[in-house]
Design an enzyme around this catalytic site. Structure first.
Site, PDB file in Angstrom:
ATOM      1  N   ASP A 166       0.827  -1.216   0.000  1.00 45.12           N
ATOM      2  CA  ASP A 166       0.000   0.000   0.000  1.00 45.12           C
ATOM      3  C   ASP A 166       0.857   1.260   0.000  1.00 45.12           C
ATOM      4  OD1 ASP A 166      -2.315  -1.443   0.025  1.00 45.12           O
ATOM      5  OD2 ASP A 166      -2.699  -1.214   2.176  1.00 45.12           O
ATOM      6  N   ASP A 199      -6.958   2.099   9.184  1.00 49.96           N
ATOM      7  CA  ASP A 199      -5.648   2.756   9.275  1.00 49.96           C
ATOM      8  C   ASP A 199      -5.851   4.250   9.511  1.00 49.96           C
ATOM      9  OD1 ASP A 199      -6.360   3.825   6.800  1.00 49.96           O
ATOM     10  OD2 ASP A 199      -4.925   2.626   5.654  1.00 49.96           O
ATOM     11  N   TYR A 240       6.557  -8.142   8.719  1.00 48.20           N
ATOM     12  CA  TYR A 240       6.262  -6.714   8.849  1.00 48.20           C
ATOM     13  C   TYR A 240       6.623  -6.207  10.236  1.00 48.20           C
ATOM     14  CZ  TYR A 240       3.233  -7.471   4.766  1.00 48.20           C
ATOM     15  OH  TYR A 240       2.738  -7.798   3.534  1.00 48.20           O
ATOM     16  N   ARG A 296      -3.808  -4.500   8.519  1.00 51.18           N
ATOM     17  CA  ARG A 296      -4.865  -3.585   8.968  1.00 51.18           C
ATOM     18  C   ARG A 296      -5.975  -4.363   9.675  1.00 51.18           C
ATOM     19  NH1 ARG A 296      -7.389  -0.758   4.327  1.00 51.18           N
ATOM     20  NH2 ARG A 296      -6.316  -2.207   2.942  1.00 51.18           N
TER      21      ARG A 296
END
Length: 299
Positions: free
Chosen positions: A38, A80, A66, A172
């Site tokens: 993203d 988010d 991550y 998310r």
């Protein structure tokens, strides 16, 4: 130029933006990315160049890691920081111990509900476009695996979390679900992809570094060979006769006939170490069949 570049994608750029920039810098048309990241996230984005584009699908399938910042006490519609706030909750009493007790519930194989604001297509339209247009949509849960969750830092209401997961995992959604689990709500404050398949953040280069390397003609030192994307599969070295069979697309029988339990694919090499093909195991016929041939000869 053929291979894979391990690019550290900056914030604000789409994965397609990075592909377009690399294409322009290298003056090469065959460029693609493996595993979308993203615009609001940074970190590892493997960019496949030339023949490397033929292994992009295998990189996209590989596991990811991550570093996520999760902010408790605020829920947004996009899960988010870019979304509208739906509700707030006082999270000052939330403790690290509570979070450590909550995390095991999110480990292992599970079904995860993707965010409504995602690129998943519904009748040809990305879900986020339909959501922005006010359509009532609900995406079906998808199977994912989260293999590791480690708290790196906690300073209420911000949690820094290391995540190792399968492809298709929405961090998310993990942030949202964790917030619901502990009762305060939460959203994703920031995201860095630290690994995609075999490619790690520590070995990545920025687009500016790539531009400099092209200028001083040192870019090949940053180019990984295409088979670097396939390290999770066993390697088979073939005789000269078998190599000829593979290059003509014919199946082969080798002494290595039983594949690893987790893999029905293998990397095929000549005795000189040249990467030739990806082969698929046919259990019924007990042979390896070339799935993708990369070399036209062994010279």
């Amino acid at each position: 130029m053929d291979g894979i570049l391990n690019i550290n994608k900056p914030l604000g750029m789409t994965s397609h933006d990075v592909v377009a920039r690399v294409r322009k810098l290298l003056k090469q048309r065959r460029v693609g990315h493996a595993g979308t990241l993203d615009p609001a996230a940074s970190g590892v984005l493997p960019i496949c160049v030339g023949l490397g584009t033929r292994v992009a699908e295998y990189l996209s399938e590989s596991g990811k890691a991550y570093q996520a910042e999760i902010i408790f006490g605020v829920v947004t519609d996009t899960y988010d920081t870019e979304g509208a706030v739906l509700r707030t909750h006082d999270a000052t009493s939330l403790t690290q111990e509570q979070l450590e007790q909550a995390l095991p519930a999110f480990l292992g194989e599970q079904m995860q509900q993707p965010p409504r604001y995602s690129a998943i297509k519904i009748q040809g339209q990305p879900a986020y476009k339909l959501a922005r247009a006010g359509s009532e949509i609900e995406l079906a849960p998808r199977p994912i695996t989260i293999s590791q969750l480690e708290i790196l830092a906690w300073e209420a209401p911000r949690l820094t979390l290391a995540v190792v997961c399968s492809k298709g995992t929405y961090i998310r959604s993990l942030a949202y679900d964790l917030g619901e689990h502990v009762g305060t709500g939460a959203h994703l404050g920031g995201l860095i992809r630290t690994r995609s398949g075999p490619f790690a953040l520590a070995e990545s280069i920025t687009l500016n570094q790539l531009e400099s390397a092209i200028a001083d003609e040192s870019v090949t030192q940053y180019l990984f060979p295409a088979d670097a994307a396939l390290r999770q599969y066993p390697a088979l070295t073939l005789s000269t006769e078998q190599v000829t069979q593979v290059l003509h697309g014919n199946p082969i029988k080798t002494s290595v006939q039983a594949p690893q339990p987790a893999s029905t694919l293998a990397r095929i090499y000549s005795e000189e170490g040249q990467f030739l093909a990806i082969a698929q195991w046919d259990d019924q016929r007990q042979y390896w069949h070339p799935k993708k041939v990369f070399a036209t000869s062994t010279h």
